[in-house]
Scaffold this motif. Structure first.
Motif, PDB file in Angstrom:
ATOM      1  N   ASP A 101       0.665  -1.496   0.078  1.00 43.05           N
ATOM      2  CA  ASP A 101      -0.218   0.342  -0.033  1.00 43.05           C
ATOM      3  C   ASP A 101       1.065   1.571  -0.098  1.00 43.05           C
ATOM      4  OD1 ASP A 101      -2.684  -1.149   0.290  1.00 43.05           O
ATOM      5  OD2 ASP A 101      -2.201  -1.362   1.995  1.00 43.05           O
ATOM      6  N   ASP A 102       0.355   1.994  -0.460  1.00 39.22           N
ATOM      7  CA  ASP A 102       0.756   3.592  -0.876  1.00 39.22           C
ATOM      8  C   ASP A 102       0.266   4.322   0.244  1.00 39.22           C
ATOM      9  OD1 ASP A 102       2.361   5.963  -1.556  1.00 39.22           O
ATOM     10  OD2 ASP A 102       1.170   6.616  -2.744  1.00 39.22           O
ATOM     11  N   ILE A 103       1.523   3.961   1.277  1.00 43.87           N
ATOM     12  CA  ILE A 103       1.517   5.027   2.734  1.00 43.87           C
ATOM     13  C   ILE A 103       3.261   6.144   2.311  1.00 43.87           C
ATOM     14  CG2 ILE A 103       1.733   5.008   5.220  1.00 43.87           C
ATOM     15  CD1 ILE A 103       1.141   1.629   5.046  1.00 43.87           C
ATOM     16  N   PRO A 553       4.680  -0.380   8.361  1.00 41.48           N
ATOM     17  CA  PRO A 553       5.273  -0.890   7.750  1.00 41.48           C
ATOM     18  C   PRO A 553       6.180  -0.280   6.689  1.00 41.48           C
ATOM     19  CG  PRO A 553       3.210  -1.419   6.829  1.00 41.48           C
ATOM     20  CD  PRO A 553       3.041  -0.474   7.640  1.00 41.48           C
ATOM     21  N   LEU A 554       7.274  -0.583   6.647  1.00 41.70           N
ATOM     22  CA  LEU A 554       8.534   0.493   5.829  1.00 41.70           C
ATOM     23  C   LEU A 554       7.719  -0.502   4.740  1.00 41.70           C
ATOM     24  CD1 LEU A 554       9.838   0.308   8.048  1.00 41.70           C
ATOM     25  CD2 LEU A 554      12.050   0.405   6.410  1.00 41.70           C
ATOM     26  N   SER A 555       7.532   0.638   3.232  1.00 41.74           N
ATOM     27  CA  SER A 555       6.914  -0.267   1.746  1.00 41.74           C
ATOM     28  C   SER A 555       8.017  -0.817   1.320  1.00 41.74           C
ATOM     29  CB  SER A 555       6.657   1.140   0.780  1.00 41.74           C
ATOM     30  OG  SER A 555       7.441   1.727   0.686  1.00 41.74           O
ATOM     31  N   ARG A 556       7.586  -1.984   0.277  1.00 41.98           N
ATOM     32  CA  ARG A 556       8.931  -2.545  -0.063  1.00 41.98           C
ATOM     33  C   ARG A 556       9.530  -1.953  -1.363  1.00 41.98           C
ATOM     34  NH1 ARG A 556       6.938  -8.190  -1.906  1.00 41.98           N
ATOM     35  NH2 ARG A 556       5.117  -7.626  -1.725  1.00 41.98           N
ATOM     36  N   ASN A 557       9.082  -0.425  -1.622  1.00 44.98           N
ATOM     37  CA  ASN A 557       9.657  -0.040  -2.627  1.00 44.98           C
ATOM     38  C   ASN A 557      10.716   0.342  -1.763  1.00 44.98           C
ATOM     39  OD1 ASN A 557       8.334  -0.884  -4.771  1.00 44.98           O
ATOM     40  ND2 ASN A 557       7.112   1.623  -4.828  1.00 44.98           N
ATOM     41  N   THR A 558      10.878   0.721  -0.563  1.00 43.83           N
ATOM     42  CA  THR A 558      11.897   1.379   0.526  1.00 43.83           C
ATOM     43  C   THR A 558      12.390  -0.112   1.269  1.00 43.83           C
ATOM     44  OG1 THR A 558      10.110   3.037   1.483  1.00 43.83           O
ATOM     45  CG2 THR A 558      11.726   2.587   2.362  1.00 43.83           C
ATOM     46  N   LEU A 559      12.120  -1.260   1.788  1.00 45.38           N
ATOM     47  CA  LEU A 559      13.184  -1.685   1.636  1.00 45.38           C
ATOM     48  C   LEU A 559      13.991  -1.834   0.461  1.00 45.38           C
ATOM     49  CD1 LEU A 559      10.668  -4.016   3.754  1.00 45.38           C
ATOM     50  CD2 LEU A 559      12.413  -3.181   4.593  1.00 45.38           C
ATOM     51  N   GLY A 560      13.779  -2.647  -0.238  1.00 42.24           N
ATOM     52  CA  GLY A 560      14.229  -2.333  -1.966  1.00 42.24           C
ATOM     53  C   GLY A 560      15.473  -1.732  -2.123  1.00 42.24           C
ATOM     54  N   ALA A 561      14.495  -0.309  -2.172  1.00 41.49           N
ATOM     55  CA  ALA A 561      15.919   0.525  -2.426  1.00 41.49           C
ATOM     56  C   ALA A 561      16.522   1.025  -1.390  1.00 41.49           C
ATOM     57  CB  ALA A 561      15.532   2.339  -1.705  1.00 41.49           C
ATOM     58  N   ASN A 562      17.384  -0.004   0.020  1.00 35.28           N
ATOM     59  CA  ASN A 562      18.535   0.003   1.218  1.00 35.28           C
ATOM     60  C   ASN A 562      17.798  -1.290   1.331  1.00 35.28           C
ATOM     61  OD1 ASN A 562      19.775   0.509   2.969  1.00 35.28           O
ATOM     62  ND2 ASN A 562      19.257   2.554   3.610  1.00 35.28           N
ATOM     63  N   PRO A 563      19.231  -1.684   1.147  1.00 35.12           N
ATOM     64  CA  PRO A 563      19.448  -3.306   2.171  1.00 35.12           C
ATOM     65  C   PRO A 563      19.501  -3.368   3.521  1.00 35.12           C
ATOM     66  CG  PRO A 563      21.254  -2.606   0.880  1.00 35.12           C
ATOM     67  CD  PRO A 563      20.438  -2.074   0.436  1.00 35.12           C
ATOM     68  N   ASP A 564      20.363  -2.058   4.047  1.00 35.41           N
ATOM     69  CA  ASP A 564      20.248  -2.428   5.361  1.00 35.41           C
ATOM     70  C   ASP A 564      18.940  -2.085   6.339  1.00 35.41           C
ATOM     71  OD1 ASP A 564      23.038  -2.497   5.536  1.00 35.41           O
ATOM     72  OD2 ASP A 564      23.144  -0.474   4.416  1.00 35.41           O
ATOM     73  N   LEU A 565      18.312  -1.573   5.509  1.00 31.99           N
ATOM     74  CA  LEU A 565      16.916  -1.337   6.339  1.00 31.99           C
ATOM     75  C   LEU A 565      15.950  -2.707   6.956  1.00 31.99           C
ATOM     76  CD1 LEU A 565      15.137   1.244   4.327  1.00 31.99           C
ATOM     77  CD2 LEU A 565      16.561   1.815   6.450  1.00 31.99           C
ATOM     78  N   VAL A 566      15.400  -2.655   8.152  1.00 25.90           N
ATOM     79  CA  VAL A 566      14.686  -3.543   8.759  1.00 25.90           C
ATOM     80  C   VAL A 566      13.161  -3.585   8.759  1.00 25.90           C
ATOM     81  CG1 VAL A 566      14.751  -5.193  11.053  1.00 25.90           C
ATOM     82  CG2 VAL A 566      16.708  -4.396  10.153  1.00 25.90           C
ATOM     83  N   GLN A 567      12.333  -4.661   8.317  1.00 25.15           N
ATOM     84  CA  GLN A 567      11.299  -4.236   8.816  1.00 25.15           C
ATOM     85  C   GLN A 567      10.660  -4.003   9.742  1.00 25.15           C
ATOM     86  OE1 GLN A 567       8.536  -3.222   7.321  1.00 25.15           O
ATOM     87  NE2 GLN A 567       8.265  -4.392   6.105  1.00 25.15           N
ATOM     88  N   ASN A 568       9.478  -2.995  10.028  1.00 21.29           N
ATOM     89  CA  ASN A 568       9.026  -2.579  11.158  1.00 21.29           C
ATOM     90  C   ASN A 568       8.437  -4.254  12.016  1.00 21.29           C
ATOM     91  OD1 ASN A 568       9.666  -0.295  12.529  1.00 21.29           O
ATOM     92  ND2 ASN A 568       7.589   0.962  10.933  1.00 21.29           N
TER      93      ASN A 568
END
Length: 576
Positions: A101-103, A553-568
């Motif tokens: 979803d676009d949050i 949540p962090l969006s799919r696009n956000t997670l894909g853009a930075n491999p150092d991010l961890v999902q909530n």
């Protein structure tokens, strides 16, 4: 207004930017206007300092969406096929959003942080003497961006909690992934406290005037009030004493003269730059920036065809996305939810002047805040009614959600289902927090957006007093604002103890937050602070299975853009 002219210019050169990696703020130069040759005059410095403010003003739309769609006061239900949109608004309402979803809050805030950090990076290579500026003025311009950046970070802490800390376009100075909420909290606190001393004190007793849209000491202190009020929720440490400390400083006039306006609508009216209740507002006007009068904020809080009622046809029509959630079922029975039912919560005090039907009175004046019932207007001497865009029938706006389709007031339609998929254009009261003046009124769409009002400071201090057990003192503080809504001769009936006979309880305090800041883009924050957001029940909304939906949540696009991010916690992740 000088600042409005500045915002107009900056809006015309709006940059299109994306935060491909949330901590990599490196600029790509597409032309020859870079730091080395852009800053030639004092005006260049000023333009650069306030460029991020245009984006900040625009970003109130994403915040409005996540804080109102997910909460108990407003909603976007199916209106004869309007606003179904793949049921994204249903997922907001039911707290079943997904990583697809676009949050928009993440990208809206980090883009703003990028703008402000870029300005601050540039300023490090400049000196006040180069531009015939005083060091005090130069420092104040830098502080403007430090405070604005802190404002964005406060929103991110609220929405996501676990976020990166980005302070520069030099990626080496930023965290690679998220940092603990405490680290962001401490950064924001330090930025605000240090900036407060560099910012001006409000002068005079005629509002912000031409300084509307610029942070001052009271504005920075008000953000500290927000930070400390929510500290227990955000970092697990109660800081109500610190919240109360800064709230009292503002109320006592340490940072300039402010007062609660005796008119409820003055902080939202066309000349609100002269209102002493407004601590910080984004300048707006018809011919320039007016983001709260556009699309995903107040322009979408009104019935389709309402322009005929307002006398504003030349300004265009409306798209009814938001309306007040219902207090009654389709058969007219009052619900018994503790939360939600916003119209009924207003009607608990029936002589509240906001409950009047909204009407334009001419000469850029109005009365009332709500639209309900039949909306009648005169055309060529004939009385007409606003009609539904889906079937041409007269609209009758009611405090109910259902499929009414011309059902007369008081009668029950055949379909008695009331939920997010069963509604129409008659469903829900609409509202006008800001005025929608007619085409003939000089004040049409001239109201600045009031981001921080003195009322918020009174209510924050009242909550601190309430939490410490000083219930009567909390009531006194709330009454300083509430008394403007009711007849003076009825104060004993409508005000809280000790000024009246109304008992202030936890539920009543949360209801009062909802009345005062109805549709101001903060309801989710207040429900979360009181641990009601995931545990509460309101119209067509049962408690969540757990509390992971307190944050997004962090969006799919956000997670894909930075491999150092961890999902909530509690949300789906992407393949790594």
């Amino acid at each position: 207004m000088k600042y409005k002219r500045l915002i107009s210019y900056l809006g015309s050169v709006l940059l299109s930017s994306a935060l491909f990696s949330c901590t990599d703020l490196t600029e790509t130069v597409y032309d020859q206007i870079v730091t080395e040759n852009y800053y030639n005059t004092r005006q260049d410095v000023v333009r650069s300092a306030f460029r991020p403010f245009e984006h900040a003003f625009w970003s109130i739309g994403p915040r409005f969406t996540i804080n109102e769609e997910t909460s108990d006061q407003l909603g976007t239900w199916n209106r004869d096929g309007w606003w179904v949109d793949g049921q994204v608004w249903q997922r907001y309402h039911y707290h079943t959003w997904t990583i697809d979803d676009d949050i928009p809050e993440w990208s809206a805030c980090f883009t703003g942080i990028m703008y402000a950090s870029s300005v601050l990076d540039d300023f490090e290579s400049l000196t006040a003497e180069q531009f015939n500026m005083s060091q005090e003025e130069f420092n104040s311009l830098a502080a403007q961006n430090r405070v604005l950046r802190a404002w964005f970070y406060i929103r991110l802490l609220d929405a996501y909690r676990n976020i990166p800390l980005a302070v520069s376009k030099d990626a080496s100075k930023n965290s690679k992934g998220q940092v603990p909420p405490q680290e962001v909290f401490d950064f924001v606190e330090q930025e605000l406290i240090e900036s407060l001393d560099m910012l001006p004190t409000k002068e005079g007793s005629n509002g912000n005037g031409i300084n509307q849209g610029q942070w001052n000491k009271a504005g920075a202190a008000a953000l500290l009030v927000r930070l400390y009020l929510n500290a227990e929720k955000w970092i697990g440490t109660p800081m109500y004493d610190k919240c109360a400390e800064y709230a009292r400083k503002i109320i006592d006039g340490e940072y300039g003269f402010y007062e609660v306006d005796p008119r409820w609508d003055a902080p939202f009216d066309w000349d609100n730059e002269n209102c002493n209740e407004v601590i910080f507002g984004f300048p707006s006007s018809l011919g320039r920036s007016h983001w709260h009068y556009d699309n995903d904020v107040y322009w979408w809080c009104l019935p389709a065809n309402a322009q005929f009622y307002f006398g504003s046809s030349s300004q265009g029509g409306f798209n009814p996305k938001y309306a007040a959630q219902p207090s009654r079922d389709v058969e007219g029975n009052l619900y018994n939810f503790t939360l939600g039912m916003p119209v009924y919560k207003f009607q608990k005090y029936p002589e509240d002047c906001r409950l009047k039907l909204y009407r334009n009175l001419g000469n850029s004046t109005r009365e009332g805040m709500f639209l309900f019932g039949y909306l009648e207007y005169e055309e060529n001497g004939v009385t007409k009614r606003v009609t539904s865009p889906s079937n041409g029938l007269d609209l009758y706006l009611r405090d109910q959600v259902g499929v009414f389709h011309g059902t007369p007031p008081g009668e029950v339609p055949e379909n008695t289902t009331s939920d997010m998929m069963n509604g129409d254009h008659n469903s829900g009261w609409h509202f006008c927090k800001y005025p929608f003046y007619s085409d003939e009124d000089a004040g049409l769409r001239e109201a600045d957006y009031s981001e921080i009002r003195l009322a918020e400071i009174y209510y924050s201090l009242a909550e601190c007093e309430f939490r410490s057990g000083n219930v009567e003192e909390a009531g006194k503080l709330l009454n300083q604002v509430r008394k403007r809504y009711y007849p003076a001769e009825k104060y004993s009936e409508y005000l809280y103890i000790p000024d009246g006979k109304v008992q202030l309880t936890e539920n009543e305090l949360l209801d009062e937050w909802g009345r005062e800041f109805f549709a101001e883009g903060r309801r989710r924050t207040d429900l979360c602070r009181w641990n009601k957001f995931t545990t509460g029940t309101w119209w067509d909304k049962q408690p969540d299975a757990d509390n992971h939906t307190d944050i997004f949540p962090l969006s799919r696009n956000t997670l894909g853009a930075n491999p150092d991010l961890v999902q909530n916690p509690g949300y789906d992740d992407i393949a790594r």
